[in-house]
Design a protein around this motif. Structure first.
Motif, PDB file in Angstrom:
ATOM      1  N   GLU A   1      13.511  -3.343  25.580  1.00 30.92           N
ATOM      2  CA  GLU A   1      12.146  -3.542  25.905  1.00 30.92           C
ATOM      3  C   GLU A   1      11.598  -2.887  27.284  1.00 30.92           C
ATOM      4  OE1 GLU A   1      11.025  -7.717  26.100  1.00 30.92           O
ATOM      5  OE2 GLU A   1      11.252  -7.898  23.915  1.00 30.92           O
ATOM      6  N   LEU A   2      11.879  -1.523  27.368  1.00 24.96           N
ATOM      7  CA  LEU A   2      12.083  -0.659  28.394  1.00 24.96           C
ATOM      8  C   LEU A   2      10.577  -0.350  28.855  1.00 24.96           C
ATOM      9  CD1 LEU A   2      13.944   0.929  30.384  1.00 24.96           C
ATOM     10  CD2 LEU A   2      13.677   2.928  29.019  1.00 24.96           C
ATOM     11  N   VAL A   3      10.302  -0.688  30.009  1.00 25.39           N
ATOM     12  CA  VAL A   3       9.061  -0.394  30.701  1.00 25.39           C
ATOM     13  C   VAL A   3       9.514   0.159  32.207  1.00 25.39           C
ATOM     14  CG1 VAL A   3       6.756  -1.159  31.541  1.00 25.39           C
ATOM     15  CG2 VAL A   3       7.791  -2.302  29.640  1.00 25.39           C
ATOM     16  N   VAL A   4       8.955   1.429  32.457  1.00 25.62           N
ATOM     17  CA  VAL A   4       9.543   2.005  33.811  1.00 25.62           C
ATOM     18  C   VAL A   4       8.216   2.670  34.225  1.00 25.62           C
ATOM     19  CG1 VAL A   4      11.814   2.383  33.368  1.00 25.62           C
ATOM     20  CG2 VAL A   4      10.225   4.178  32.834  1.00 25.62           C
ATOM     21  N   GLU A   5       7.843   2.784  35.613  1.00 22.99           N
ATOM     22  CA  GLU A   5       6.637   3.350  36.316  1.00 22.99           C
ATOM     23  C   GLU A   5       6.957   4.898  36.156  1.00 22.99           C
ATOM     24  OE1 GLU A   5       5.530   1.495  39.615  1.00 22.99           O
ATOM     25  OE2 GLU A   5       5.656  -0.555  38.822  1.00 22.99           O
ATOM     26  N   GLU A   6       8.374   5.426  36.369  1.00 27.08           N
ATOM     27  CA  GLU A   6       8.435   6.728  36.580  1.00 27.08           C
ATOM     28  C   GLU A   6       8.722   7.514  34.916  1.00 27.08           C
ATOM     29  OE1 GLU A   6       9.192  10.467  38.267  1.00 27.08           O
ATOM     30  OE2 GLU A   6       8.323   8.476  39.221  1.00 27.08           O
ATOM     31  N   ARG A   7       8.541   8.563  34.934  1.00 24.88           N
ATOM     32  CA  ARG A   7       8.879   9.369  33.767  1.00 24.88           C
ATOM     33  C   ARG A   7      10.066  10.454  34.225  1.00 24.88           C
ATOM     34  NH1 ARG A   7       3.802  11.514  30.688  1.00 24.88           N
ATOM     35  NH2 ARG A   7       5.387  11.843  28.971  1.00 24.88           N
ATOM     36  N   TYR A   8      11.049  10.561  33.400  1.00 23.48           N
ATOM     37  CA  TYR A   8      12.344  11.277  33.585  1.00 23.48           C
ATOM     38  C   TYR A   8      12.393  12.425  32.865  1.00 23.48           C
ATOM     39  CZ  TYR A   8      13.201   6.961  36.068  1.00 23.48           C
ATOM     40  OH  TYR A   8      13.117   5.966  36.985  1.00 23.48           O
ATOM     41  N   ASP A   9      13.131  13.536  33.560  1.00 25.82           N
ATOM     42  CA  ASP A   9      13.559  14.638  32.767  1.00 25.82           C
ATOM     43  C   ASP A   9      14.581  14.532  31.526  1.00 25.82           C
ATOM     44  OD1 ASP A   9      11.881  16.274  34.273  1.00 25.82           O
ATOM     45  OD2 ASP A   9      13.333  15.982  35.895  1.00 25.82           O
ATOM     46  N   VAL A  10      15.698  13.529  31.819  1.00 24.53           N
ATOM     47  CA  VAL A  10      16.575  13.019  31.212  1.00 24.53           C
ATOM     48  C   VAL A  10      16.844  11.586  31.005  1.00 24.53           C
ATOM     49  CG1 VAL A  10      19.234  13.283  30.374  1.00 24.53           C
ATOM     50  CG2 VAL A  10      17.701  15.240  31.912  1.00 24.53           C
ATOM     51  N   VAL A  11      16.926  11.041  29.885  1.00 22.20           N
ATOM     52  CA  VAL A  11      17.309   9.695  29.554  1.00 22.20           C
ATOM     53  C   VAL A  11      18.592   9.794  28.843  1.00 22.20           C
ATOM     54  CG1 VAL A  11      16.808   7.469  28.419  1.00 22.20           C
ATOM     55  CG2 VAL A  11      14.889   8.783  29.447  1.00 22.20           C
ATOM     56  N   LEU A  12      19.348   9.138  29.506  1.00 16.65           N
ATOM     57  CA  LEU A  12      20.988   8.949  29.037  1.00 16.65           C
ATOM     58  C   LEU A  12      21.509   7.460  28.416  1.00 16.65           C
ATOM     59  CD1 LEU A  12      23.659  10.527  28.611  1.00 16.65           C
ATOM     60  CD2 LEU A  12      24.245   9.785  30.797  1.00 16.65           C
ATOM     61  N   THR A  13      21.816   7.503  27.398  1.00 18.00           N
ATOM     62  CA  THR A  13      22.424   6.288  26.846  1.00 18.00           C
ATOM     63  C   THR A  13      23.625   6.499  26.285  1.00 18.00           C
ATOM     64  OG1 THR A  13      20.013   5.633  26.143  1.00 18.00           O
ATOM     65  CG2 THR A  13      21.836   4.275  25.398  1.00 18.00           C
ATOM     66  N   ALA A  14      24.803   6.103  27.146  1.00 17.42           N
ATOM     67  CA  ALA A  14      26.123   6.810  26.538  1.00 17.42           C
ATOM     68  C   ALA A  14      27.059   5.640  26.176  1.00 17.42           C
ATOM     69  CB  ALA A  14      26.935   7.360  27.916  1.00 17.42           C
ATOM     70  N   LEU A  15      28.206   5.947  25.669  1.00 14.20           N
ATOM     71  CA  LEU A  15      29.573   4.890  25.651  1.00 14.20           C
ATOM     72  C   LEU A  15      29.001   3.955  24.671  1.00 14.20           C
ATOM     73  CD1 LEU A  15      32.324   4.964  26.274  1.00 14.20           C
ATOM     74  CD2 LEU A  15      31.986   3.201  28.006  1.00 14.20           C
ATOM     75  N   ASN A  16      28.109   4.292  23.297  1.00 15.33           N
ATOM     76  CA  ASN A  16      27.975   3.456  22.402  1.00 15.33           C
ATOM     77  C   ASN A  16      26.734   2.248  22.732  1.00 15.33           C
ATOM     78  OD1 ASN A  16      29.838   4.851  20.873  1.00 15.33           O
ATOM     79  ND2 ASN A  16      31.321   3.347  22.041  1.00 15.33           N
ATOM     80  N   THR A  17      26.115   2.512  23.964  1.00 15.79           N
ATOM     81  CA  THR A  17      25.223   1.201  24.450  1.00 15.79           C
ATOM     82  C   THR A  17      24.102   1.159  23.620  1.00 15.79           C
ATOM     83  OG1 THR A  17      25.751   1.966  26.742  1.00 15.79           O
ATOM     84  CG2 THR A  17      23.934   0.798  26.430  1.00 15.79           C
ATOM     85  N   PHE A  18      23.399   2.157  22.691  1.00 16.19           N
ATOM     86  CA  PHE A  18      22.556   2.165  22.033  1.00 16.19           C
ATOM     87  C   PHE A  18      22.739   1.006  20.852  1.00 16.19           C
ATOM     88  CE2 PHE A  18      19.989   3.690  18.249  1.00 16.19           C
ATOM     89  CZ  PHE A  18      18.756   3.192  18.764  1.00 16.19           C
ATOM     90  N   PHE A  19      24.060   1.365  20.273  1.00 18.05           N
ATOM     91  CA  PHE A  19      24.787   0.677  19.293  1.00 18.05           C
ATOM     92  C   PHE A  19      24.788  -0.904  19.542  1.00 18.05           C
ATOM     93  CE2 PHE A  19      26.496   4.200  16.176  1.00 18.05           C
ATOM     94  CZ  PHE A  19      25.468   4.422  16.094  1.00 18.05           C
ATOM     95  N   MET A  20      24.684  -1.314  20.832  1.00 19.55           N
ATOM     96  CA  MET A  20      24.899  -2.480  21.075  1.00 19.55           C
ATOM     97  C   MET A  20      23.710  -3.472  21.135  1.00 19.55           C
ATOM     98  SD  MET A  20      27.385  -2.529  24.704  1.00 19.55           S
ATOM     99  CE  MET A  20      27.704  -4.364  24.423  1.00 19.55           C
TER     100      MET A  20
END
Length: 270
Positions: free
Chosen positions: A119-138
């Motif tokens: 449920e990600l909510v951030v105030e900043e916008r980023y050039d890169v969003v990284l989701t590594a090492l199977n974290t998304f599948f968790m």
């Protein structure tokens, strides 16, 4: 295991605090709390694999770009990225993981926040969003994975990219019975990983058993894998499109025997 609460720092890009809803118990928080003290022994913090990851991201979006890592853990990727010149903010559901991150990053180059990235909510916008090492599948359900992708869409700056590192679903889906692998965690400690797969649910249960002089510890890790075609559809539902998929940070070609997938996406409205 350290129980020190992590420092709540501000993002250095614009001075505004980053945040999300308080972590929910999707398993990632408990996993991090249980393994924070041995995590750096489980996964290498330097070497060719880390160097290849930094090179891949630098070719995709060079430093000093702003970078958000979801599931930052103890900083095994964030710290070399910050040393390379990226402005890194990390999100993790585990306070113990972030406490270890700040031990590993004594100069405070990386900012962080405790958050549920489904449920990600951030105030900043980023050039890169990284989701590594199977974290998304968790994230254990398709709904939570789509929700995460929506959050990533909103967190990307104009022209930004998101990068995912996951295991190849085929490697688990082909398992017809439970399997166990044994590895050396330290000179006086063993790690036993027992894997059991529910094909119908696209779910893999890995029980990490640590045998050490301090006794026996069992830590369950549940992941819900998504096939490439399904991931592409979920990304489109979140306003994203896949622009590349490889078998490793070296951009090698995919095959059925590929160990992992590196996937790059961008906003459809970019």
């Amino acid at each position: 295991m350290t129980t020190e609460a992590p420092r709540q720092t501000e993002n250095r890009t614009n001075g505004s605090a980053n945040g999300a809803k308080a972590p929910q118990d999707n398993g990632s928080s408990a996993y991090g709390e249980a393994l924070a003290d041995v995590y750096d022994s489980l996964y290498p913090t330097s070497g060719p694999a880390i160097d290849s990851m930094v090179t891949f991201l630098d070719e995709l979006c060079p430093a000093p770009a702003s970078l958000l890592e979801l599931g930052v853990g103890t900083g095994r990727l964030a710290i070399p990225l910050a040393k390379h010149g990226y402005r890194v903010h990390g999100v993790d559901a585990s306070p113990a993981m972030l406490a270890k991150l700040h031990e590993n990053d004594p100069t405070g180059a990386i900012t962080s926040s405790v958050a549920d990235f489904s449920e990600l909510v951030v105030e900043e916008r980023y050039d890169v969003v990284l989701t590594a090492l199977n974290t998304f599948f968790m994230l254990p359900t398709q709904e939570l994975q789509i929700s995460c992708l929506h959050g990533i869409h909103d967190a990307l700056a104009d022209g930004g990219v998101a990068v995912f590192e996951t295991y190849n679903p085929q490697n688990y889906h082909r398992l017809s019975e439970a399997t166990t692998q044994v590895g050396h965690l330290a000179p006086d400690a063993l790690l036993l990983d027992t894997v059991q797969v529910n094909r119908r649910l696209q779910s893999a249960l890995v029980v990490h058993t640590i045998l050490s002089p301090g006794g026996l510890r069992k830590v369950p890790e549940v992941s819900r894998y998504a096939w490439p075609a399904e991931f592409d559809v979920m990304a489109r539902l979140a306003g994203l499109r896949v622009t590349g998929r490889w078998a490793g940070w070296d951009r090698s070609a995919l095959s059925e025997l590929t160990e992992k997938h590196i996937v790059v996406v961008e906003r459809q409205d970019a």
